[in-house]
Every structure is written in structure tokens, then in C-alpha cells.
Design a protein around this motif. Structure first.
Motif, mmCIF file in Angstrom:
data_model
loop_
_atom_site.group_PDB
_atom_site.id
_atom_site.type_symbol
_atom_site.label_atom_id
_atom_site.label_comp_id
_atom_site.label_asym_id
_atom_site.label_seq_id
_atom_site.Cartn_x
_atom_site.Cartn_y
_atom_site.Cartn_z
ATOM 1 N N GLU A 1 7.371 -40.724 -7.160
ATOM 2 C CA GLU A 1 6.994 -41.063 -8.241
ATOM 3 C C GLU A 1 6.529 -39.424 -8.914
ATOM 4 N N GLN A 2 5.836 -38.921 -8.311
ATOM 5 C CA GLN A 2 5.329 -37.551 -9.161
ATOM 6 C C GLN A 2 6.395 -36.627 -9.165
ATOM 7 N N PHE A 3 7.643 -36.800 -8.451
ATOM 8 C CA PHE A 3 9.004 -35.771 -8.910
ATOM 9 C C PHE A 3 9.416 -36.633 -10.244
ATOM 10 N N ALA A 4 9.551 -37.808 -10.525
ATOM 11 C CA ALA A 4 9.907 -38.387 -11.680
ATOM 12 C C ALA A 4 9.255 -37.809 -12.931
ATOM 13 N N ALA A 5 7.821 -37.710 -12.837
ATOM 14 C CA ALA A 5 7.043 -37.449 -13.666
ATOM 15 C C ALA A 5 7.159 -35.939 -14.076
ATOM 16 N N ALA A 6 7.099 -35.105 -13.026
ATOM 17 C CA ALA A 6 7.541 -33.913 -13.289
ATOM 18 C C ALA A 6 8.772 -33.388 -13.898
ATOM 19 N N ARG A 7 9.830 -34.162 -13.544
ATOM 20 C CA ARG A 7 10.953 -34.189 -14.285
ATOM 21 C C ARG A 7 11.039 -34.472 -15.850
ATOM 22 N N GLU A 8 10.219 -35.678 -16.121
ATOM 23 C CA GLU A 8 10.291 -35.977 -17.368
ATOM 24 C C GLU A 8 9.414 -34.946 -18.270
ATOM 25 N N ILE A 9 8.392 -34.398 -17.613
ATOM 26 C CA ILE A 9 7.637 -33.534 -18.353
ATOM 27 C C ILE A 9 8.278 -32.108 -18.642
ATOM 28 N N VAL A 10 9.088 -31.563 -17.781
ATOM 29 C CA VAL A 10 9.694 -30.225 -18.068
ATOM 30 C C VAL A 10 10.795 -30.503 -18.777
ATOM 31 N N SER A 11 11.452 -31.597 -18.646
ATOM 32 C CA SER A 11 12.761 -32.245 -19.483
ATOM 33 C C SER A 11 12.357 -32.224 -21.193
ATOM 34 N N ALA A 12 10.938 -32.274 -21.320
ATOM 35 C CA ALA A 12 10.600 -32.369 -22.639
ATOM 36 C C ALA A 12 10.183 -30.814 -23.233
ATOM 37 N N TRP A 13 10.022 -30.128 -22.312
ATOM 38 C CA TRP A 13 9.436 -28.736 -22.854
ATOM 39 C C TRP A 13 10.512 -28.151 -23.792
ATOM 40 N N ASN A 14 9.704 -27.530 -24.804
ATOM 41 C CA ASN A 14 10.375 -26.930 -25.884
ATOM 42 C C ASN A 14 10.626 -25.500 -25.838
ATOM 43 N N GLY A 15 10.179 -24.717 -24.673
ATOM 44 C CA GLY A 15 10.430 -23.377 -24.431
ATOM 45 C C GLY A 15 9.597 -22.328 -25.131
ATOM 46 N N THR A 16 8.138 -22.945 -25.397
ATOM 47 C CA THR A 16 7.264 -22.248 -25.911
ATOM 48 C C THR A 16 6.089 -22.403 -25.163
ATOM 49 N N ALA A 17 5.021 -21.506 -25.485
ATOM 50 C CA ALA A 17 3.621 -21.467 -24.883
ATOM 51 C C ALA A 17 2.639 -22.352 -25.999
ATOM 52 N N ASP A 18 3.179 -23.165 -26.718
ATOM 53 C CA ASP A 18 2.307 -23.803 -27.928
ATOM 54 C C ASP A 18 1.454 -24.796 -27.180
ATOM 55 N N VAL A 19 0.178 -24.876 -27.776
ATOM 56 C CA VAL A 19 -0.902 -25.649 -27.275
ATOM 57 C C VAL A 19 -0.702 -27.156 -26.966
ATOM 58 N N ASP A 20 0.350 -27.491 -27.523
ATOM 59 C CA ASP A 20 0.815 -29.139 -27.402
ATOM 60 C C ASP A 20 1.833 -29.335 -26.309
ATOM 61 N N GLN A 21 2.380 -28.210 -25.718
ATOM 62 C CA GLN A 21 3.173 -28.162 -24.457
ATOM 63 C C GLN A 21 2.693 -28.590 -23.105
ATOM 64 N N SER A 22 3.069 -29.778 -22.607
ATOM 65 C CA SER A 22 2.570 -30.349 -21.361
ATOM 66 C C SER A 22 3.205 -29.533 -20.020
ATOM 67 N N ALA A 23 4.325 -28.743 -20.282
ATOM 68 C CA ALA A 23 5.030 -28.458 -18.987
ATOM 69 C C ALA A 23 4.504 -26.989 -18.481
ATOM 70 N N LEU A 24 3.923 -26.192 -19.282
ATOM 71 C CA LEU A 24 3.619 -24.852 -19.071
ATOM 72 C C LEU A 24 2.705 -24.670 -17.835
ATOM 73 N N LEU A 25 1.708 -25.489 -17.717
ATOM 74 C CA LEU A 25 0.915 -25.449 -16.391
ATOM 75 C C LEU A 25 1.681 -25.619 -15.117
ATOM 76 N N LEU A 26 2.450 -26.463 -15.112
ATOM 77 C CA LEU A 26 3.367 -27.010 -13.870
ATOM 78 C C LEU A 26 4.578 -25.693 -13.799
ATOM 79 N N LEU A 27 4.866 -25.292 -14.838
ATOM 80 C CA LEU A 27 5.960 -24.292 -14.642
ATOM 81 C C LEU A 27 5.553 -23.093 -14.251
ATOM 82 N N ASP A 28 4.320 -22.773 -14.592
ATOM 83 C CA ASP A 28 3.534 -21.464 -14.102
ATOM 84 C C ASP A 28 3.173 -21.566 -12.833
#
Length: 634
Positions: free
Chosen positions: A417-444
Motif C-alpha cells: 500500500e505504501q508503495f502505491a502511495a509513493a508512486r502516486e505522490i512522485v507521479s504528481a510532482w511538477n519538478g520544482t521545490a514549490d511549497v505545495d509540492q508533496s513529493a520533494l520530502l520523499l525524493l530527498d
């Protein structure tokens, strides 16, 4: 503080400059790290783990030739084979702790310039944002100087005359740290029959002794006794017990001066370059623009001329083979004037070709920011001041594209389940470090985990050799990507059956680490909920009841240390400047905190919101709202 301030003395200004030497170019631990690696790993592995070049390189000086990226060769199983657990790299109980540091904050900056041929108004434009610790009051002070028929505006360093970065209506200048090598460790050979003597080219010589008395408030003075040699003070011992002297540019009298004051009078790029050649400050990339639309770049500061060595590892100077032979000849000082492209830039990266680079340094900052600057400057033909401010505020972070793809590969087809959530989060990433981006913490977090998983088994022998060893190399990203591109079987730790298994474990650990760090927020925590400003007065920690009055607001900060908008809670752009000399009224200047350092002043926070929001506030001062007149005592 219950202390009476002492009268300011002229030498205090020099001490401020030396403070900047210590902050920007004091001893780099890379020298001791490389020494350990050379003593515990095969040469091929050392070269592979310490690349000089990377796919992100954006050098301005590569002998005027376009040097194509060439992937590094991966050492074969005859050099290292983690599958067969060669004894050279066998993990031991003593080396079970992590041995990898990922270089993050580089004490440095961004700057770039466009010539008049590349600006909408025909004037050269300079952009500079200097990256340092964020405090209140800030390290710089906004100032406009007027004397005679001269005018200059920009940033001063309190305690030092003149401007650090600014414009005098004819010439504008700005700095980034070169990240060069300006210190060497000298191994001192002690006489085995007399511990008070050390070996020199002239035979055994007695150590001198320097005694310093340190006054301690409300306590007895403390005495510090230092051993001194002809090369300098014994600063530390190696882990093997050998005394080490730190030969450092900051301790050379001729390397420190106030020649930067002459920039106030420069009227052309040539004059500013000539001043920069002689400036006694921590070595900087100086970018220059003048009112004729011309631009230039020069490496300023004292550069030591090494005799018979490159300064990569500690050396004994006892037989006279190695030494510093004054400063580097001026004919070898790197510089560019009037580039045909009409652009110049630096971001603590390697700015010069390999041969020249070896004369200046080795452990350059990564090219993430420099390559992004170059791409933006090549993306359009003409710029104005607001265009360059927008580039300073750019939050695109190209390094994480790769880790997004790795996460997508690792989570593909997984039922967790957590892998599916991670996949969904990084798929939605727009490539920036904007404040509304949820993927950057996991990517880092995932990037850190991958570096630890790949480099720890490759450098275990270094920890066995030196218990304090930590692998830290700013271009280690290139090594990691080469491994993951080739997936060599002999680099896969034995406990994994496949590289896919290693990736899955890295992702699983990263998810758990994010959940541990953000238990109340979750895996999809927006970057702005993590990257929150913590900019405060030095007394804020001592007086928690006054913390609200002593700190700036806890704003969510867009940006990351891999993006042009450098932003962490306590580190980032200590100022942003965009100016065209002769057109200062159109210039832009940002600073965190405020113009006053007094927490009760109405100016303690003025301008801070513009820095957070990226609003184009004026380079020139506005109407006078307060006047403080300083008079000489005598």
C-alpha cells in the motif's frame, strides 16, 4: 549581555575580513578523506569515487572547446567484487556505522551577467544572490554612499568600509565563492629521540612555543600553549598521531587587504578586473558589468603556487621537495572579458578547464545550479532585470528527476500500500521545490538512502583504516548514476539477490524515514510544511520568552539546495541583487530580516516579506523615514 562595548579599532575591520576567510575557505576535510581512501582502496576505486567531472558540468573555460560528457569507466570485479566479498572490502563490526555524508549546503552563491547585446535596453545586467546562514540581523547592510561627485549603492559588511557587492553607476560587481583549495596539511616529522624537535630541509629544528591567555568572564583565565614550526602552528594531529600544520591563505599577511575599496572608483570592466586581481579577500568568482554594456569574470584573491604537488593529501615538507612558492603567477589567473556568447555565470562549480582547475582546487561544488543558470540564459535572446530576478527565484530542481524515475521503477507492480502511495505522490510532482509540492520530502530522503546503500559497502575499508572516516564528495552523484546505469553485478552487496531488491528496500526505508520524521503529517507532506523559515536573533535561544520578538515569521519557503532559489530553514540567499550600472533606478535588491538590528525597531523586519515573496523591491533607497547621525568621538 551585561557587557560594556569596547571602542572599535582599525584592526577590528581586518578581523572581520579574516572571519569571512574562516567562514568561506578554511580547511576542507577532503584532504584527509582522500588520504584515507588512497591508503585503503585500490587506485581505480579512488578515482571512481572522486570524479572530477559530471554530466552537470557547466564550465565557462574548457580551453574554448566544447568538451562532451564522457561516462566514467566502472572498475571491474578484479578491483572490487562485493559478491565474492573480497577481504579488502569486507565489512567488520567496527565499521558497521554509516560512512557516507551527502554534501548539501555549499557556502557559496549564484551570479550571472548578460552583456548589453543580450538585454532589452542595451545595458549589461548583473545578478547576484549570496548563500549564507540566515540570521536576524542579516550579515549584510543595505547602503548608498555619496562622497564628492561619487555615488555607490549595494551591500556592505558591517565593520568593513566600502561595498561588498553593488554598483557605482559605472561598474557593478558581485561574488560567488570559488570553492578552491587554499589550505594544505603539512605532516610534521617529530624526532624519535627528542619530541621537542621536528625535521626540516636544514635538519632537526626545535619547536617554538606560543602561549595565548584567554580571558574567561566570571572565571580564571585559561592558558593555551601552541607548538609552532617554520611552516605554522600545529593545529591538530592526524588520526595516526602525526602532528599536522595547516598552511592556510588566511594566515598569509599579503593575502589580506582592503584593495576592494578601489572598486568604488572603477569605470570599466578592465579597471574592475585589475582591482580584483589584487583584492585580499577569500577567493571569489567576481562577475563585473559596466555601463558600456560589457561583462567580465575573474577569480579574485590570493592563490598559492604549489611546488611539486597538487594539495590533494597531507605531505611532509621536511626534505624541501614540497612547498608553497609564493602566489600563482598573474598570467595563470582565470578570467574572461567580453565573451562572444554575451553571458557569464558561476555557482561554486568548476568554472575552468581541468589543467587550470588543478592549480586552484579539486572539490568543486556540483554543477546542478550552474547548468540550470546556463540553460535559462540560453533559453531566450534578451533579458531585463525582472527576468533575472525570476531566474533567482527559480525552484526547478533537476537532480530529482532521476530519483522520481527510480521510485517509479521500484514501486511498479508492487502490492504494498505504501508503495502505491509513493508512486502516486512522485507521479504528481511538477519538478520544482514549490511549497505545495508533496513529493520533494520523499525524493530527498530516497536520494540520501540510495547514496548510503551504494557508497557504504564500497568505502567500508576506509572506516576500518580511519575510524573517523566519512565519504563526502560533491560530485558523488555522478558515481551513483554510473553504477545505476550499468548495474554491475560485482557492485551489488551480497545480501541482495538483485538490484531491484536493493531499490525496493531503499524505497521502503525512505518511506519509513519520512513517516518517522513527520508522524503527524504523513508521506504526502507539502514541502512548505517542512521547509519553514527559522531565522532568528542570536539571543532568541537564550530568551525564549522573547523569541517571538526576536525572530522573523515562520514562513514556508520555496526552494531547495539543488535549485537556484537556495532555501532551507536557516540557510539561503542572504541577499538578491539585480542591477545594470547606470540604470540603478531599475535595479532590484532583496534581503531577509530588516535594515535595523534592534528587535524593537519598526525597521527590524522591513523588507523581509519582499524577500520571502520575491517582490521586486528597489535597489536604490526610497524616501528618508529615519535619520541616525554618527559623529567621531574626537
Amino acid at each position: 549581555l551585561q557587557a560594556t562595548p569596547a571602542a572599535w579599532k582599525a584592526e577590528d575591520s581586518i578581523l572581520i575580513i579574516l572571519m569571512m576567510f574562516d567562514m568561506l575557505q578554511s580547511s576542507d576535510p577532503a584532504e584527509l578523506m582522500i588520504d584515507t581512501m588512497r591508503n585503503s582502496l585500490p587506485p581505480e576505486m579512488v578515482e571512481f569515487l572522486l570524479p572530477k567531472r559530471s554530466r552537470f558540468d557547466a564550465s565557462m573555460l574548457d580551453r574554448d572547446e566544447k568538451i562532451e560528457y564522457a561516462p566514467m569507466a566502472i572498475p571491474g570485479p578484479g578491483v572490487i567484487d562485493l559478491r565474492n566479498r573480497l577481504s579488502l572490502l569486507e565489512p567488520t563490526e567496527q565499521s558497521s556505522s554509516p560512512v557516507v555524508d551527502i554534501p548539501e549546503l555549499v557556502i557559496g552563491s549564484n551570479n550571472w551577467a548578460v552583456a548589453g547585446s543580450r538585454s532589452v535596453h542595451g545595458g549589461a545586467i548583473l545578478a547576484n544572490d549570496m548563500h549564507l546562514a540566515l540570521t536576524s540581523p542579516g550579515i549584510w547592510y543595505r547602503v548608498e554612499l555619496r562622497w564628492g561627485d561619487h555615488v555607490a549603492a549595494g551591500l556592505t559588511l558591517p565593520g568593513v568600509p566600502g561595498l561588498v557587492s553593488g554598483s557605482n553607476e559605472h561598474v557593478a560587481w558581485g561574488f560567488t565563492n570559488t570553492q578552491g583549495d587554499f589550505a594544505d596539511h603539512i605532516i610534521i616529522e617529530v624526532n624519535p629521540r627528542d619530541e621537542n624537535q621536528y625535521r626540516t630541509p636544514d635538519g632537526w629544528e626545535e619547536f617554538d612555543t606560543i602561549t595565548e591567555t584567554i580571558q574567561v568572564r566570571h572565571a580564571q583565565p585559561e592558558t593555551l600553549i601552541l607548538r609552532n614550526t617554520r611552516w605554522g602552528i600545529v593545529s591538530t594531529d592526524s588520526w595516526k598521531g602525526s602532528p599536522l600544520v595547516l598552511k592556510w591563505v588566511g594566515l598569509i599577511p599579503e593575502a589580506v587587504n582592503l584593495n576592494q575599496l578601489d572598486l568604488l572608483y572603477a569605470t570599466t570592466v578592465e579597471e574592475a578586473v585589475e582591482v580584483s586581481r589584487t583584492m585580499g579577500l577569500p577567493s571569489q568568482n567576481v562577475l563585473i558589468a559596466d555601463d558600456a554594456g560589457r561583462i567580465a569574470w575573474v577569480v579574485a584573491g590570493y592563490i598559492p603556487k604549489r611546488k611539486n604537488f597538487k594539495g590533494l593529501v597531507p605531505q611532509s615538507w621536511a626534505d624541501g621537495t614540497f612547498s608553497w612558492d609564493g602566489s600563482l603567477p598573474e598570467s595563470l589567473r582565470p578570467m574572461i572579458i567580453d565573451p562572444p556568447s554575451g553571458i557569464l555565470y558561476s555557482a561554486n562549480n568548476r568554472t575552468i578547464d581541468d589543467d587550470s582547475a588543478d592549480l586552484v582546487g579539486h572539490a568543486w561544488g556540483s554543477g546542478y545550479r550552474a547548468s540550470r543558470i546556463k540553460a535559462l540564459l540560453e533559453s531566450k535572446e534578451k533579458f531585463d532585470e525582472r527576468d533575472l530576478l525570476a531566474q533567482q527565484l527559480d525552484t526547478r530542481t533537476i537532480v530529482f528527476d532521476y530519483y522520481r524515475d527510480l521510485i517509479l521503477d521500484a514501486s511498479e507492480g508492487q502490492g504494498k500500500e505504501q508503495f502505491a502511495a509513493a508512486r502516486e505522490i512522485v507521479s504528481a510532482w511538477n519538478g520544482t521545490a514549490d511549497v505545495d509540492q508533496s513529493a520533494l520530502l520523499l525524493l530527498d530522503t530516497f536520494r540520501r538512502t540510495m547514496h548510503a546503500k551504494l557508497f557504504t559497502p564500497l568505502t567500508r575499508a576506509c572506516r576500518d583504516y580511519d575510524p573517523n572516516f566519512r565519504y563526502r564528495w560533491s560530485m558523488g552523484e555522478e558515481t551513483l548514476r554510473r553504477i545505476m546505469e550499468e548495474l554491475p553485478a560485482h557492485f551489488l552487496p551480497r545480501r541482495f539477490d538483485s538490484w531491484e531488491e536493493l531499490l525496493e528496500e531503499a524505497l521502503d526505508q525512505s518511506i519509513k524515514e519520512v513517516q518517522r520524521r513527520q508522524p503527524d503529517l504523513g508521506l504526502d507532506t507539502p514541502w512548505g510544511d517542512v521547509n519553514i523559515a527559522a531565522i532568528g536573533h542570536p539571543l532568541a535561544e537564550l530568551a525564549p520568552q522573547m523569541a517571538g520578538a526576536l525572530r522573523m515569521p515562520a514562513d514556508p519557503l520555496p526552494g531547495h539546495w539543488t535549485s537556484l532559489r537556495m532555501a532551507t530553514p536557516r540557510f539561503g540567499a542572504s541577499a538578491r541583487m539585480v542591477v545594470s550600472p547606470g540604470r540603478e533606478d531599475s535595479g532590484i535588491l532583496h534581503m531577509p530580516s530588516g535594515q535595523s538590528g534592534h528587535p524593537l525597531s519598526p525597521h527590524f523586519r522591513d523588507g523581509h516579506n519582499a524577500w520571502v515573496e520575491g517582490l521586486p523591491t528597489s535597489f536604490r533607497p526610497g524616501p528618508i523615514v529615519h535619520r541616525l547621525k554618527l559623529m567621531p568621538i574626537d
